[in-house]
Design an enzyme around this catalytic site. Structure first.
Site, PDB file in Angstrom:
ATOM      1  N   THR A  83       0.850  -1.189   0.000  1.00  0.00           N
ATOM      2  CA  THR A  83       0.000   0.000   0.000  1.00  0.00           C
ATOM      3  C   THR A  83       0.884   1.237   0.000  1.00  0.00           C
ATOM      4  OG1 THR A  83      -1.687  -1.234   1.206  1.00  0.00           O
ATOM      5  CG2 THR A  83      -1.893   1.143   1.232  1.00  0.00           C
ATOM      6  N   THR A 135      -3.414   0.823  -3.263  1.00  0.00           N
ATOM      7  CA  THR A 135      -2.901  -0.464  -2.789  1.00  0.00           C
ATOM      8  C   THR A 135      -3.001  -1.559  -3.840  1.00  0.00           C
ATOM      9  OG1 THR A 135      -3.148  -2.110  -1.014  1.00  0.00           O
ATOM     10  CG2 THR A 135      -5.166  -1.133  -1.856  1.00  0.00           C
ATOM     11  N   GLU A 156      -2.598  -4.631  -2.033  1.00  0.00           N
ATOM     12  CA  GLU A 156      -2.715  -5.523  -0.879  1.00  0.00           C
ATOM     13  C   GLU A 156      -1.336  -5.955  -0.391  1.00  0.00           C
ATOM     14  OE1 GLU A 156      -4.419  -7.896   2.226  1.00  0.00           O
ATOM     15  OE2 GLU A 156      -4.780  -5.992   1.269  1.00  0.00           O
ATOM     16  N   GLU A 158      -6.360  -8.540  -3.380  1.00  0.00           N
ATOM     17  CA  GLU A 158      -7.223  -7.824  -2.435  1.00  0.00           C
ATOM     18  C   GLU A 158      -8.324  -8.683  -1.838  1.00  0.00           C
ATOM     19  OE1 GLU A 158      -6.678  -4.820  -0.469  1.00  0.00           O
ATOM     20  OE2 GLU A 158      -5.990  -4.450  -2.497  1.00  0.00           O
ATOM     21  N   ASP A 183      -8.621  -9.735   1.807  1.00  0.00           N
ATOM     22  CA  ASP A 183      -9.143  -8.872   2.862  1.00  0.00           C
ATOM     23  C   ASP A 183     -10.553  -9.277   3.281  1.00  0.00           C
ATOM     24  OD1 ASP A 183      -7.175  -7.226   3.737  1.00  0.00           O
ATOM     25  OD2 ASP A 183      -7.762  -5.474   2.587  1.00  0.00           O
ATOM     26  N   SER A 201     -11.540  -2.713   4.236  1.00  0.00           N
ATOM     27  CA  SER A 201     -10.187  -2.160   4.190  1.00  0.00           C
ATOM     28  C   SER A 201      -9.899  -1.436   5.496  1.00  0.00           C
ATOM     29  CB  SER A 201     -10.054  -1.193   3.019  1.00  0.00           C
ATOM     30  OG  SER A 201      -8.820  -0.498   3.053  1.00  0.00           O
ATOM     31  N   SER A 202      -8.629  -1.179   5.746  1.00  0.00           N
ATOM     32  CA  SER A 202      -8.215  -0.338   6.871  1.00  0.00           C
ATOM     33  C   SER A 202      -7.645   0.996   6.405  1.00  0.00           C
ATOM     34  CB  SER A 202      -7.160  -1.067   7.708  1.00  0.00           C
ATOM     35  OG  SER A 202      -7.646  -2.281   8.199  1.00  0.00           O
ATOM     36  N   GLY A 229       0.090   0.107   5.689  1.00  0.00           N
ATOM     37  CA  GLY A 229       0.376  -0.639   6.908  1.00  0.00           C
ATOM     38  C   GLY A 229      -0.688  -1.615   7.337  1.00  0.00           C
ATOM     39  N   GLY A 230      -1.630  -1.991   6.438  1.00  0.00           N
ATOM     40  CA  GLY A 230      -2.670  -2.932   6.811  1.00  0.00           C
ATOM     41  C   GLY A 230      -3.526  -2.373   7.927  1.00  0.00           C
TER      42      GLY A 230
END
Length: 572
Positions: A393, A411, A413, A430, A433, A457-458, A478-479
């Site tokens: 990302t 992103t 992923e 992706e 997720d 998503s975050s 950073g997830g």
């Protein structure tokens, strides 16, 4: 627009605590200063491309598009045409904040059992990631085209010129890219002839840092986009090659079709905003959990007046406990709102936040927090389940000469995505997720796989406004740690008065409703034992954010880029 209306005045008194912190911590680099325009991205070459568009009179969106095209070449492990993005845009003339959802979508044929093995058990993450099974319908090209249609000023084709030139003439491989390719080469990348040239040499060997790579296939793809618009990606030969790669899929095929690509659309979502000490902090709504979780953290913390506490043990404990509560709700309630009811307004309701805040104890950790019961909840489904790691990302921020602003997180992923290469770019993974386990207690999980659905998503692109004008733009890769990275940086800037560079460099501290994670080597590590005494399980980790931030102010712009990666802020 989702928001709460709770506003309190900032308290004085952070100066002494901040002075002590600065004495104990290494000095941050100075922020970049500009007068009229600025861009900050994950790579200096992308920042240069965006700044060139701003200097030609281009808009913030024009600069973002040019930068993204370069990032897909020089930082392909993190984002690109084969991925998705969320974009926030502030229009100075109207004061309007627009949030666009370019998140990848599951193919129509994908079902809840996508990540279950023959034995009915969830696949290991690597078994799910590599190949076509994990690839969602890319959203980035349509997002860029839609943003340009609304907010662009320069000709569309002009925006791709810097990336095309770099792809054809070659660019120097950064240490980060060299590491990413070397790790991915034996894990699927080297098995594809299409990876030879863009990423590997003729013998399948990865490049070393400082080597020159050319990517004529990517240049040709960009030329097709420049002349044919986004339709050149979603229909015709490029689309056919994407589908073929996914359905062959390195022995792990997916079910994407040409119809899936042709039907993909960008969705405008309501912004998620919360008042915080007289400012409006706005982010992306579902299917991203980032905006809601950051807003909940800030809403929970506001009455505690972190400005007066300064960066202390007490403030750190409060931040970690608020984060626990926000993650409990995130994991329980957030998914694609077109498929599952998300009680976004209830999650930010002042009364609900007050009830959740009452759970925070000054001297003892909650331990694992349970989700709450927000008002206006309509049949929310069981918990959204766990998902795999996300590292591929990137984030960029732009302010143009008119004062229009963009904050975009983009992103593919995991680093190097699915490992599938098409016409010089990587396809995302992706779909990992989504929740791998589709049911809990005999009931469907909100974030389960469904055809056409967008995975939770975050990502948390953020714009902070005061009196209707932007005062801070930021975001990070950073997830699920993105939420903590952004929340910490907001508090450092808004409560502790740090400039963007100092706020970015402030060591990370976060909690995802589990162990409290502190950045190795940072000054927070002095609080490990006191936190443990309060019941925290503390872990010291290398926390690899990639924050970019710009703080607009009358007559000047301050910019910062994360030294943990290779970011650069540039301005005029």
């Amino acid at each position: 627009m989702y928001r709460n209306g709770h506003v309190e005045q900032r308290a004085a008194g952070a100066a002494a605590a901040l002075a002590l912190l600065l004495l104990a911590a290494p000095a941050a680099a100075a922020p970049v200063v500009a007068e009229r325009m600025m861009i900050a991205t994950a790579d200096g070459r992308a920042s240069e491309a965006g700044l060139a568009m701003l200097e030609r009179g281009g808009s913030a969106v024009d600069a973002a598009i040019a930068a993204q095209a370069v990032l897909g070449l020089v930082e392909p492990q993190s984002s690109g045409l084969g991925g998705g993005a969320f974009l926030l845009h502030h229009d100075t003339a109207t004061g309007r904040l627009t949030t666009l959802d370019g998140r990848e979508a599951a193919p129509a044929a994908a079902g809840p059992d996508l990540f279950l093995g023959p034995d009915g058990k969830p696949l290991a993450f690597r078994a799910a990631q590599v190949g076509g099974r994990s690839v969602g319908v890319p959203g980035t090209p349509r997002l860029l085209a839609e943003a340009h249609r609304r907010f662009g000023r320069l000709p569309w084709a002009e925006l791709f010129e810097p990336a095309i030139r770099l792809a054809e003439e070659g660019f120097l491989v950064s240490p980060r890219l060299a590491r990413a390719i070397a790790l991915a080469a034996p894990d699927g990348l080297a098995r594809q002839p299409a990876a030879r040239g863009p990423f590997l040499d003729a013998e399948g060997r990865p490049p070393t840092a400082g080597a020159r790579l050319v990517n004529p296939a990517y240049a040709a793809t960009l030329r097709a986009l420049a002349s044919g618009g986004a339709e050149a990606f979603y229909t015709g030969p490029i689309a056919a090659d994407i589908v073929a790669a996914v359905r062959e899929g390195l022995g792990n095929p997916g079910a994407m079709t040409l119809d899936d690509l042709a039907r993909y659309r960008v969705v405008e979502r309501p912004p998620v905003c919360i008042a915080y000490h007289g400012r409006e902090v706005c982010g992306m709504g579902p299917p991203s959990s980032g905006g809601l979780a950051v807003a909940q953290i800030l809403g929970l913390l506001e009455p505690f007046e972190l400005a007066a506490r300064g960066p202390s043990l007490g403030a750190l404990h409060l931040l970690l406990e608020a984060s626990r509560l926000a993650f409990a709700d995130r994991d329980r309630f957030v998914a694609d709102p077109d498929f599952a009811p998300v009680p976004a307004e209830g999650m930010l309701d002042p009364g609900y936040l007050a009830g959740r805040r009452a759970l925070i104890r000054a001297e003892a950790s909650l331990g694992r927090a349970a989700a709450g019961d927000p008002p206006r909840r309509r049949g929310a489904l069981p918990g959204t389940g766990t998902t795999g790691p996300e590292h591929g990302t990137s984030h960029l921020v732009v302010v143009d000469a008119r004062g229009d602003a963009v904050s975009m997180t983009t992103t593919i992923e995991a680093s190097m995505g699915s490992r599938l290469v098409v016409r010089g770019f990587l396809l995302n993974n992706e779909l990992t997720d989504f929740a791998f386990v589709p049911e809990e207690g005999g009931r469907p999980v909100a974030n389960r796989v469904e055809g056409g659905k967008r995975p939770r998503s975050s990502m948390a692109p953020t714009i902070v406004r005061e009196d209707g004008r932007p005062v801070l733009l930021l975001g990070s890769p950073g997830g699920s740690r993105i939420i903590g990275y952004v929340a910490k940086t907001l508090i450092a800037a808004l409560d502790w008065g740090m400039d963007p560079q100092a706020a970015i460099e402030l060591p990370h501290a976060l909690n995802r409703n589990g162990p409290s994670e502190l950045e190795t080597g940072g000054f927070w590590t002095a609080f490990v034992e006191p936190l443990a005494a309060r019941g925290h399980e503390v872990r010291l980790l290398e926390l690899d954010s990639g924050l970019q931030a710009i703080a607009p102010a009358p007559g000047r712009l301050l910019g910062g880029a994360d030294p943990r990666r290779e970011g650069v802020a540039l301005g005029r």
